[in-house]
Design an enzyme around this catalytic site. Sequence first.
Site, short mmCIF file in Angstrom:
data_model
loop_
_atom_site.label_atom_id
_atom_site.label_comp_id
_atom_site.label_asym_id
_atom_site.label_seq_id
_atom_site.Cartn_x
_atom_site.Cartn_y
_atom_site.Cartn_z
CE1 TYR A 137 86.05 20.76 42.81
CE2 TYR A 137 85.26 22.02 40.93
CZ TYR A 137 85.61 21.95 42.27
OH TYR A 137 85.49 23.07 43.05
CD GLN B 219 79.94 32.24 44.96
OE1 GLN B 219 80.84 32.29 44.12
NE2 GLN B 219 80.15 31.77 46.18
NE ARG C 289 82.79 19.48 47.51
CZ ARG C 289 82.87 20.75 47.15
NH1 ARG C 289 83.73 21.12 46.21
NH2 ARG C 289 82.10 21.66 47.73
CG HIS D 268 77.55 23.91 47.58
ND1 HIS D 268 77.68 25.19 48.05
CD2 HIS D 268 78.56 23.75 46.69
CE1 HIS D 268 78.73 25.78 47.49
NE2 HIS D 268 79.27 24.92 46.65
NE ARG E 15 80.54 20.67 43.98
CZ ARG E 15 81.53 20.01 43.40
NH1 ARG E 15 81.30 18.83 42.84
NH2 ARG E 15 82.76 20.51 43.38
#
Length: 379
Positions: free
Chosen positions: A24, A127, A164, A275, A278
């Site tokens: 991950y 965030q 992903r 990112h 990703r």
Amino acid sequence: MIISSTSDYRAAAQKRLPPFLFHYIDGGAYAEQTLRRNVEDLAAVALRQRVLKDMSQLDTSIELFGERLSIPVALSPVGLTGMYARRGEVQAARAADAHGIPFTMSTVSVCPIEEVAPRIKRPMWFQLYVLKDRGFMQNALERAQAAGCSTLVFTVDMPVPGARYRDAHSGMSGPNAALRRYGQAVTHPRWAMDVGLLGRPHDLGNISAYRGSPTGLQDYIGWLGANFDPSISWKDLEWIRAFWKGPMVIKGILDPEDARDAVRFGADGIIVSNHGGRQLDGVLSSARALPAIADAVKGQIKILADSGIRNGLDVVRAIALGADCAMIGRAFIYALAAAGEAGVKHLLELLEKEMRVAMTLTSVAKVSDITGDLLVRPS
């Protein structure tokens, strides 16, 4: 195992973590071309070596958003940090605090804001995504301000989750995911004891605090998919800009026009980022995107950069390409997974030493002297 680099920490993390967690954090979207280019393009940036200059007063510190940073680095927001070490957000935040740099808490952290903020001296950054549930967004902002968070990092490159492929194969998602994750935990007893047993609760702390009930890992992917908002536009950020009292940074900028829009919007900073490769595979690496963005907005807004930064030399390269500060995500998670807070502290020490070597051998005594003049231009 001898640890002397981010690569060493990555290898150690792979041994310690169940595969669903390692892949991950290690993986990217689609064929992972952008993931690889982030590292390769930055590593290909050549610097001019200069010698016989007095480097005895070298200074790696910078001023950013009214804060003094010991090095031009901040820890990026990473979801599920608390699954990589016991109460991982707390450990990473303490390591950043000890080194004099900011830690950025993710919306989808394991530890809630209120658990992390009292454990550190300097204010952390927070965030946030644009989500369909605006009530959650307002609640998160109110809690972040109440906890003394200084800077808001607003991620805009995730209106939908990226494709992903690794996650389906690893057990993070896909058929029988929970059963596969349990089987992996059993075969990784050190992680199972430290995090699986002693690191509970394993839920999304900030979301659970709002909902009033646990939001566990099994709900993670589904909750994200259901709440990301593909209708996002600049007008959706206006109430947040009005509400938030401190600096606001827009994360996920890769195009000069978007950077100009951020300036017009009134953001205090942008993060040049894909990112970590990703989201959309095939887009520019941050290293490739940085120079044009710097040409467009340098001096009008603070420019931060992430994606592909693995060592102190990369930090110097990113600043030479136009950034004011670098951010690291995967690098600190590898260290956290391998050795907890001590690992992150050690990694930051390595980054600073590597920066000092690079600055000394390019003859720049302070960070503000790291400019495009350091770059070897193609003949």
